[in-house]
Design a protein around this motif. Structure first.
Motif, PDB file in Angstrom:
ATOM      1  N   PHE A 194       0.876  -1.174   0.000  1.00 44.54           N
ATOM      2  CA  PHE A 194       0.000   0.000   0.000  1.00 44.54           C
ATOM      3  C   PHE A 194       0.906   1.214   0.000  1.00 44.54           C
ATOM      4  CE2 PHE A 194      -2.498  -3.250   2.307  1.00 44.54           C
ATOM      5  CZ  PHE A 194      -3.593  -3.315   1.452  1.00 44.54           C
ATOM      6  N   GLY A 195       0.954   1.925  -1.119  1.00 44.90           N
ATOM      7  CA  GLY A 195       1.891   3.033  -1.208  1.00 44.90           C
ATOM      8  C   GLY A 195       3.297   2.475  -1.029  1.00 44.90           C
ATOM      9  N   GLY A 196       4.031   2.978  -0.044  1.00 41.24           N
ATOM     10  CA  GLY A 196       5.394   2.499   0.158  1.00 41.24           C
ATOM     11  C   GLY A 196       5.488   1.356   1.150  1.00 41.24           C
ATOM     12  N   ILE A 197       4.336   0.988   1.745  1.00 42.60           N
ATOM     13  CA  ILE A 197       4.390   0.004   2.820  1.00 42.60           C
ATOM     14  C   ILE A 197       4.117  -1.391   2.286  1.00 42.60           C
ATOM     15  CG2 ILE A 197       3.340  -0.712   5.000  1.00 42.60           C
ATOM     16  CD1 ILE A 197       2.490   2.357   5.178  1.00 42.60           C
ATOM     17  N   LYS A 198       5.056  -2.298   2.554  1.00 46.73           N
ATOM     18  CA  LYS A 198       4.830  -3.681   2.143  1.00 46.73           C
ATOM     19  C   LYS A 198       4.005  -4.377   3.211  1.00 46.73           C
ATOM     20  CE  LYS A 198       8.044  -4.920  -1.316  1.00 46.73           C
ATOM     21  NZ  LYS A 198       8.928  -5.951  -1.832  1.00 46.73           N
ATOM     22  N   ALA A 199       2.723  -4.514   2.967  1.00 45.82           N
ATOM     23  CA  ALA A 199       1.837  -5.100   3.971  1.00 45.82           C
ATOM     24  C   ALA A 199       2.071  -6.598   4.054  1.00 45.82           C
ATOM     25  CB  ALA A 199       0.380  -4.797   3.635  1.00 45.82           C
ATOM     26  N   VAL A 200       2.192  -7.232   2.893  1.00 41.85           N
ATOM     27  CA  VAL A 200       2.491  -8.660   2.836  1.00 41.85           C
ATOM     28  C   VAL A 200       3.555  -8.836   1.775  1.00 41.85           C
ATOM     29  CG1 VAL A 200       1.601 -10.940   2.229  1.00 41.85           C
ATOM     30  CG2 VAL A 200       0.183  -9.384   3.556  1.00 41.85           C
ATOM     31  N   SER A 201       4.579  -9.619   2.093  1.00 38.35           N
ATOM     32  CA  SER A 201       5.636  -9.730   1.120  1.00 38.35           C
ATOM     33  C   SER A 201       6.069 -11.186   0.974  1.00 38.35           C
ATOM     34  CB  SER A 201       6.769  -8.794   1.539  1.00 38.35           C
ATOM     35  OG  SER A 201       8.001  -9.375   1.399  1.00 38.35           O
ATOM     36  N   ASP A 202       5.820 -11.724  -0.187  1.00 38.83           N
ATOM     37  CA  ASP A 202       6.255 -13.061  -0.573  1.00 38.83           C
ATOM     38  C   ASP A 202       5.852 -14.131   0.443  1.00 38.83           C
ATOM     39  OD1 ASP A 202       7.354 -14.757  -2.393  1.00 38.83           O
ATOM     40  OD2 ASP A 202       9.367 -14.652  -1.535  1.00 38.83           O
ATOM     41  N   GLN A 225       5.823  -8.100   9.852  1.00 38.27           N
ATOM     42  CA  GLN A 225       5.979  -7.116   8.782  1.00 38.27           C
ATOM     43  C   GLN A 225       5.747  -7.734   7.405  1.00 38.27           C
ATOM     44  OE1 GLN A 225       9.675  -5.061   9.356  1.00 38.27           O
ATOM     45  NE2 GLN A 225       9.082  -4.427  11.406  1.00 38.27           N
ATOM     46  N   GLY A 226       4.704  -8.539   7.341  1.00 36.71           N
ATOM     47  CA  GLY A 226       4.299  -9.079   6.060  1.00 36.71           C
ATOM     48  C   GLY A 226       5.089 -10.280   5.582  1.00 36.71           C
ATOM     49  N   ARG A 227       6.073 -10.718   6.356  1.00 36.37           N
ATOM     50  CA  ARG A 227       6.891 -11.868   5.936  1.00 36.37           C
ATOM     51  C   ARG A 227       6.596 -13.077   6.804  1.00 36.37           C
ATOM     52  NH1 ARG A 227      11.024  -9.956   2.779  1.00 36.37           N
ATOM     53  NH2 ARG A 227      11.092  -7.714   3.043  1.00 36.37           N
ATOM     54  N   ALA A 257       1.144  -7.295  11.473  1.00 35.98           N
ATOM     55  CA  ALA A 257       2.030  -8.240  10.792  1.00 35.98           C
ATOM     56  C   ALA A 257       1.504  -8.591   9.402  1.00 35.98           C
ATOM     57  CB  ALA A 257       2.185  -9.500  11.632  1.00 35.98           C
ATOM     58  N   GLY A 258       0.227  -8.284   9.152  1.00 31.44           N
ATOM     59  CA  GLY A 258      -0.335  -8.565   7.833  1.00 31.44           C
ATOM     60  C   GLY A 258      -1.238  -9.781   7.803  1.00 31.44           C
ATOM     61  N   LYS A 259      -1.708 -10.219   8.977  1.00 34.95           N
ATOM     62  CA  LYS A 259      -2.500 -11.454   9.042  1.00 34.95           C
ATOM     63  C   LYS A 259      -3.847 -11.281   8.343  1.00 34.95           C
ATOM     64  CE  LYS A 259      -2.333 -11.301  13.494  1.00 34.95           C
ATOM     65  NZ  LYS A 259      -1.516 -10.356  14.199  1.00 34.95           N
ATOM     66  N   THR A 260      -4.576 -10.231   8.737  1.00 36.85           N
ATOM     67  CA  THR A 260      -5.882 -10.010   8.123  1.00 36.85           C
ATOM     68  C   THR A 260      -5.741  -9.658   6.644  1.00 36.85           C
ATOM     69  OG1 THR A 260      -6.851  -9.345  10.205  1.00 36.85           O
ATOM     70  CG2 THR A 260      -7.980  -8.614   8.229  1.00 36.85           C
ATOM     71  N   THR A 261      -4.694  -8.880   6.333  1.00 34.45           N
ATOM     72  CA  THR A 261      -4.453  -8.551   4.926  1.00 34.45           C
ATOM     73  C   THR A 261      -4.249  -9.817   4.111  1.00 34.45           C
ATOM     74  OG1 THR A 261      -3.359  -6.548   5.670  1.00 34.45           O
ATOM     75  CG2 THR A 261      -3.031  -7.161   3.379  1.00 34.45           C
ATOM     76  N   THR A 320      -8.642 -14.380  -0.326  1.00 35.44           N
ATOM     77  CA  THR A 320     -10.029 -14.412  -0.813  1.00 35.44           C
ATOM     78  C   THR A 320     -10.266 -13.340  -1.874  1.00 35.44           C
ATOM     79  OG1 THR A 320     -10.632 -13.025   1.059  1.00 35.44           O
ATOM     80  CG2 THR A 320     -11.022 -15.373   1.282  1.00 35.44           C
ATOM     81  N   ASN A 321      -9.196 -12.662  -2.270  1.00 39.69           N
ATOM     82  CA  ASN A 321      -9.290 -11.657  -3.320  1.00 39.69           C
ATOM     83  C   ASN A 321     -10.216 -10.495  -2.949  1.00 39.69           C
ATOM     84  OD1 ASN A 321      -8.349 -10.685  -5.719  1.00 39.69           O
ATOM     85  ND2 ASN A 321      -9.892 -11.717  -6.978  1.00 39.69           N
ATOM     86  N   ALA A 322     -10.382 -10.254  -1.639  1.00 35.92           N
ATOM     87  CA  ALA A 322     -11.129  -9.072  -1.202  1.00 35.92           C
ATOM     88  C   ALA A 322     -10.266  -7.844  -1.503  1.00 35.92           C
ATOM     89  CB  ALA A 322     -11.461  -9.150   0.279  1.00 35.92           C
ATOM     90  N   ILE A 323      -8.949  -8.044  -1.448  1.00 35.07           N
ATOM     91  CA  ILE A 323      -7.990  -7.051  -1.933  1.00 35.07           C
ATOM     92  C   ILE A 323      -7.193  -7.750  -3.030  1.00 35.07           C
ATOM     93  CG2 ILE A 323      -5.971  -5.659  -1.357  1.00 35.07           C
ATOM     94  CD1 ILE A 323      -6.936  -5.565   1.513  1.00 35.07           C
ATOM     95  N   THR A 324      -7.002  -7.075  -4.149  1.00 36.35           N
ATOM     96  CA  THR A 324      -6.262  -7.714  -5.238  1.00 36.35           C
ATOM     97  C   THR A 324      -4.771  -7.720  -4.921  1.00 36.35           C
ATOM     98  OG1 THR A 324      -7.883  -6.649  -6.637  1.00 36.35           O
ATOM     99  CG2 THR A 324      -6.064  -7.769  -7.746  1.00 36.35           C
ATOM    100  N   PRO A 325      -4.138  -8.898  -4.915  1.00 28.94           N
ATOM    101  CA  PRO A 325      -2.704  -8.947  -4.615  1.00 28.94           C
ATOM    102  C   PRO A 325      -1.864  -8.382  -5.766  1.00 28.94           C
ATOM    103  CG  PRO A 325      -3.590 -11.163  -4.975  1.00 28.94           C
ATOM    104  CD  PRO A 325      -4.730 -10.218  -5.132  1.00 28.94           C
ATOM    105  N   ASP A 326      -0.667  -7.876  -5.439  1.00 23.12           N
ATOM    106  CA  ASP A 326       0.258  -7.433  -6.481  1.00 23.12           C
ATOM    107  C   ASP A 326       0.839  -8.650  -7.191  1.00 23.12           C
ATOM    108  OD1 ASP A 326      -0.178  -4.917  -5.548  1.00 23.12           O
ATOM    109  OD2 ASP A 326       1.652  -4.841  -4.338  1.00 23.12           O
TER     110      ASP A 326
END
Lengths: 599, 298
Positions: free
Chosen positions: A361-369, A574-576, A388-392, A398-404
């Protein structure tokens, strides 16, 4: 006599407009500013179809300069008017209704209303311009022309009664339940596997179709269709009737239509030429005052003369339900203890695999790899500190948010990019941290919404096979009650969710998730905010679900609960994904412990 | 009535339409800015904006022609009335509804009520016929084949000056605070910005802009009780076309709207203006749901 019949007819036209609009505004929570435009489209359609065919070289008696009509008989023309209004409405509403924000529909219908009135006034060669299309032949019944108000009132009366019955039945049907679900929590309706765009488009079309019928009757009664009868003021008047009467309450709509409809003759007598302006002031102010001080309207949704029907249903349900919460049913197929079941299970089978999921989201890596698997019949917990990115991660899966980036495979098939409702239909459903229940629906209706494959929700089947629908609906309610029984909430089946305690709401949310019949369940903090005694209860329900062979992934903060429930934990920070293993193993690692407890 | 105006557009007609497009576009840009200032900050579908527009024009022409106040002063009074009315609606209606937990649909319906009651009240007081601001006739200028009036120049200059002013204010304390509130109301409140105050500020600025637009309109044309509906609709369309919450591009979207409407005059008669805009909105919703100037949502 004729005078009163005329007033009655005017009021009934208003009723038809408002009753059908209530399906949209009251039940679905969407606003149309174009009800009068569809009213007008019905009127002009019937006019153009029934007016006599132009004969070359012979001036026919149209005072408006329109060449002539199609010379159709009355009733077929009425049918076409209804269809034309409904078809135009469906077509223009699709782009606006594909969005969750209601403002798009308001804007679109407002623009459509203004365009329609403007075109009615300016396309003189078709519509007769500002003076209108005239003379439109009067309506006929059994070969007789009906001209006097005292005759027409009977036809319009029958149409109004039919509209009432139709709208009431549709609203209280399984289809109506879906509409109310869309009103309360559109994303939750999608999350239990139902599309929401089609129901919205259908109900918009239905509302416009009824308006088209009213317009057709109106035009043949007054024998003229003119733009000022179908302008924005009329649309807003219909909205005011709905709001004043009470949303999702057809009886209220009828009462309000009578009240506002009687304003016309009263104001005519009092202020004469300025009557229409005064009427605007009065219903405008009424709209403001009602929204400010009594937003539920004169007769609120769950009250009114017809409430005895619902009460009876409620009593029946209450009698058949066992009283105590503690007497919870076991999940069918659940082995006596979870550990036994897990031990007897053959080699672990991967049900869901998530690969390389990333989102910024912008510059923040909410979930990464993020990469991990879910194994059949196991409980996997996503743990980690706040943010940590659990809910994200749930939202991405579930594609409620489209992943990069990233891929999701369910039972060997890729579900990457599928909609949340399609994913639910394929057997993976999720709950929400904040519940997302349908607050103004009963617990039973909340759960019934999630029962899959409900053909009774199809408004067409609803109309042509009412008995089948009744039977099917009984079965659905029975299954819903069983799901409530699994979480011990069956005694409160007919209670509105808004009236339940927070903990009980969480249980209803779990029952709703179970009702989807999905094999993979994603639970987002099922016990947060639940009192300690009920937590045990939730733990029992979840381990029962595992024993029944469900694959469960849960986000949970309580280490205690994760230790008791989870077979495996995935540690996120931190998304990892930092580590995977049993909770004991993870908590034995000093580095993870520090991250988790912020030591 | 002709569906198609004079076939075969001559270069001079096109040039004239471009000039009218600039004037109309500037006016729509102002409308878009005005709606966007309120909508992007407060998320209120402030339909009663139409009444604020009408009220500004009627207060100005009422004080000028009935009370005989000098025209410039009358215009100032009209603008003040617009600001007072807009802020009053926020304080008396919207704020209390927000406190009692009303939905955004509920607030919109109340707003709709005001927008219908207000202009009808004006009609009862002033009558349904058009009324002019006593400003006399503007000077007419002709450059080559293109003609325009003093009021056209005033419209363009005033519109962009106001838009520039608002955009410049985004750098100020108030401006930054509004951006913060529009991005995240709760978080802004947590860092000490009062959303309530910012809302009042947004309504004041938005109302000043819509009032100015109403005055600009009445320089050229007669005011009628229902005059506010169409401009506010266009303002909303510009706001939504620009992408919700995108204050900077709303005026640009308004300008494009004005240009398109004006240039469509090459093929279509004036009566199809609204139809053209509706078509534009319809198509934009299908092909660019995220707004015409926005990159696709990531």
């Amino acid at each position: 006599m004729e005078y009163y019949a005329d007033i009655a007819i005017q009021i009934m036209f208003l009723m038809m407009l408002a009753l059908s609009l209530n399906l949209l505004v009251g039940y679905t929570g969407e606003t149309s500013m174009a009800q009068a435009a569809f009213y007008g489209i019905g009127a002009y359609t019937v006019g153009l179809l029934t007016m006599p065919v132009a004969v070359a070289g012979l001036e026919i008696a149209t005072s408006s300069g329109v060449a002539g009509g199609a010379g159709w008989p009355f009733w077929p023309a009425v049918l076409i008017s209804i269809l034309v209004s409904a078809a135009v409405a469906s077509a223009i509403s699709i782009p606006a209704l594909s969005r969750v924000r209601g403002e798009f529909l308001i804007l679109m219908t407002l623009a459509f209303q203004l365009v329609t009135t403007q075109l009615m006034g300016s396309l003189t060669s078709i519509t007769g311009g500002t003076f209108g299309l005239t003379p439109i032949p009067p309506m006929t019944l059994f070969g007789q022309s009906l001209i006097k108000p005292s005759q027409v009132v009977i036809v319009v009366g029958i149409a109004t009664v039919l509209t009432f019955v139709f709208c009431y039945r549709l609203g209280e049907s399984p289809f109506g339940r879906v509409l109310k679900g869309i009103r309360e929590q559109e994303t939750a309706v999608r999350a239990v596997g139902k599309g929401t765009v089609l129901p919205k488009v259908i109900v918009f079309g239905v509302a416009a179709g009824v308006a088209g019928l009213a317009g057709a009757l109106n035009a043949s009664y007054y024998q003229v269709a003119a733009p000022q009868s179908f302008n924005l003021d009329v649309s807003i008047l219909a909205i005011a009737v709905v709001i004043l009467g009470g949303v999702a309450n057809p009886v209220g709509t009828v009462v309000a239509a009578i009240l506002l409809g009687l304003l016309n003759p009263v104001l005519d007598a009092l202020v004469g030429a300025e009557a229409s302006a005064w009427r605007g002031v009065i219903y405008g102010l009424a709209l403001v005052l009602v929204m400010r001080y009594r937003p539920q309207g004169l007769i609120p949704e769950h009250q009114g003369p017809l409430r005895f029907l619902r009460r009876r249903r409620r009593r029946n349900a209450a009698e058949s339900a066992a009283p105590a919460r503690s007497e919870r049913d076991r999940v069918p197929g659940a082995a006596p203890t979870a550990t036994d079941a897990a031990a007897s299970r053959p080699a672990p089978e991967v049900v869901l695999s998530v690969e390389g999921m990333s989102k910024s989201f912008g510059g923040i890596k909410a979930v990464s790899d993020a990469t991990f698997d879910l194994t059949r019949g196991q409980i996997t917990a996503l743990v980690g500190p706040n943010g940590a990115g659990k809910t994200t991660l749930f939202n991405l899966i579930t594609n409620a948010i489209t992943p990069d980036q990233g891929a999701v495979t369910l039972n060997g098939t890729s579900i990457t990019g599928l909609s949340i409702s399609e994913i639910a239909r394929r057997g993976m459903a999720r709950s929400f941290q904040d519940g997302r229940l349908f607050e103004r629906l009963s617990a039973l209706d909340n759960v019934a919404m999630a029962i899959p494959d409900q053909r009774a929700e199809n408004p067409f089947i609803l109309t042509v096979r009412p008995l089948y629908v009744q039977k099917r609906e009984r079965a659905v309610r029975q299954s819903a009650l069983e799901c409530l029984q699994l979480v011990g909430m069956h005694a409160d089946a007919e209670t509105l969710v808004a009236d339940l305690s927070y903990g009980d709401q969480k249980l209803v949310a779990i029952a709703r998730l179970i009702a989807t019949g999905a094999d993979v369940l994603l639970l987002d903090e099922p016990t947060s905010g639940v009192d300690p005694s009920a937590v045990e209860h939730v733990i029992d329900v979840i381990s029962d679900l595992r024993a029944a062979g469900k694959t469960i992934c849960l986000v949970e903060h309580s280490v205690h609960m994760v230790e008791r429930l989870a077979d495996r934990a995935v540690f996120l920070d931190q998304g990892r994904v930092l580590a995977m293993g049993s909770m004991k193993e993870l908590m034995a690692r000093q580095d993870l412990k520090e991250i988790y407890f912020g030591a | 009535m002709h569906l198609i105006s004079a076939a075969g557009a001559s270069p001079s007609l096109v040039l004239q339409l471009v000039v009218s497009g600039v004037v109309l576009g500037s006016f729509y840009a102002l409308l878009g800015m005005s709606v966007s200032v309120i909508y992007s900050t407060t998320k209120v579908f402030h339909f009663a904006h139409a009444f604020v527009y009408t009220a500004a024009a009627y207060v100005a022409l009422g004080t000028a022609s009935v009370l005989g106040v000098p025209i410039v002063l009358a215009i100032v009074i009209g603008l003040i009335a617009a600001v007072v009315l807009g802020v009053t609606i926020e304080l008396v209606v919207y704020r209390s509804m927000r406190r009692s937990g009303a939905s955004s649909l509920g607030i919109f319906l109340a707003s709709l009520g005001i927008s219908i009651a207000g202009p009808n009240l004006i009609q009862i007081i002033f009558g349904p016929d058009g009324r002019n601001l006593p400003v006399g006739n503007p000077a007419l200028y002709t450059v080559g084949t293109v003609t325009f009036t003093t009021w056209d120049i005033v419209t363009v200059v005033v519109s962009w000056a106001l838009i520039g002013g608002v955009l410049a204010m985004r750098r100020s304390r108030w401006g930054l605070a509004s951006i913060a509130v529009s991005a995240n109301r709760e978080l802004s409140a947590a860092v000490g910005i009062s959303p309530q105050k910012i809302y009042v500020y947004a309504f004041a600025v938005g109302s000043l802009l819509i009032g100015s637009a109403a005055i600009l309109f009445t320089l050229n044309q007669a005011a009628t009780p229902n005059m506010g509906l169409q401009p506010v609709l266009f303002g909303f369309i510009a706001t939504f076309l620009a992408g919700v919450g995108n204050q900077k591009t709303a005026p640009l979207a308004g300008f494009v709207l004005g240009m398109v409407v004006s240039l469509s005059g090459i093929w279509l008669s004036q009566t199809f203006q609204t139809a053209v805009i509706f078509g534009l909105l319809f198509v934009a919703l299908i092909v660019r749901p995220q707004g015409i100037f926005r990159k696709a949502a990531v």
